[in-house]
Design an enzyme around this catalytic site. Structure first.
Site, short mmCIF file in Angstrom:
data_model
loop_
_atom_site.label_atom_id
_atom_site.label_comp_id
_atom_site.label_asym_id
_atom_site.label_seq_id
_atom_site.Cartn_x
_atom_site.Cartn_y
_atom_site.Cartn_z
CB CYS A 277 -4.98 -0.52 -0.07
SG CYS A 277 -4.30 1.06 0.45
CG HIS A 278 -0.10 0.07 1.40
ND1 HIS A 278 -1.02 1.09 1.34
CD2 HIS A 278 1.11 0.64 1.22
CE1 HIS A 278 -0.39 2.24 1.15
NE2 HIS A 278 0.91 1.99 1.07
#
Length: 168
Positions: A103-104
């Site tokens: 994800c991030h």
């Protein structure tokens, strides 16, 4: 048995911490939660899980670990602005340790400047950041390039976990 560092701060994506963490422990690996202070209770953004940090980032060395896992959510943004975190990830990469971000999570890798020429993926919202860091972006569930493993979202966790376990 491998020793794994989970880099964590408040606001991580709950399942992106919980599922890889549990999978690593179930596979017999040792897992430490390393954060911006020792003994802090770190809560997921959805509030379904919380972890207590085992170590402050300045207490650990890349030499101590076989792998670094960086869950997504807003935690990577909090981690990447700390020079000790950035240096830790840089050193782990220099030593060829597995570095996995979902994800991030790759935001920390961007700040550590380890994605130049590397094939990677991430949450769509930071796709341009990966490209600007010199990465070759691929929109697929998991991308493995050498010691770097990246995934996009919680739905990609099974493939992400599988590739981490394969590398270990």
């Amino acid at each position: 048995m491998a020793k794994i560092c989970f880099l964590l701060a408040d606001g991580y994506e709950d399942s992106e911490m919980k599922n890889p963490y549990e999978a690593m422990k179930e596979a017999g690996h040792e897992a430490d939660v390393v954060g911006l202070e020792k003994g802090a209770e770190l809560k997921g953004k959805k509030g379904t899980v919380s972890y207590t940090s085992d170590y402050f980032i300045s207490e650990v060395k890349a030499d101590d670990y076989d792998a670094v896992i960086i869950p997504g959510g807003s935690a990577p943004e909090a981690l990447r602005v700390h020079e000790e975190v950035v240096q830790f990830v840089k050193q782990a990469n220099d030593q060829g340790k597995v570095i996995a971000g979902i994800c991030h999570g790759p935001q920390v890798m961007i700040s550590a400047d380890i994605l130049e020429g590397v094939n990677a993926t991430s949450y769509m919202g930071i796709r341009d950041d990966l490209k600007n860091a010199g990465s070759n972006y691929f929109d697929q569930e998991v991308v493995v390039d050498g010691n770097i493993i990246t995934s996009r979202t919680p739905k990609d966790e099974p493939a992400f976990i599988k590739e981490i376990l394969n590398k270990l």
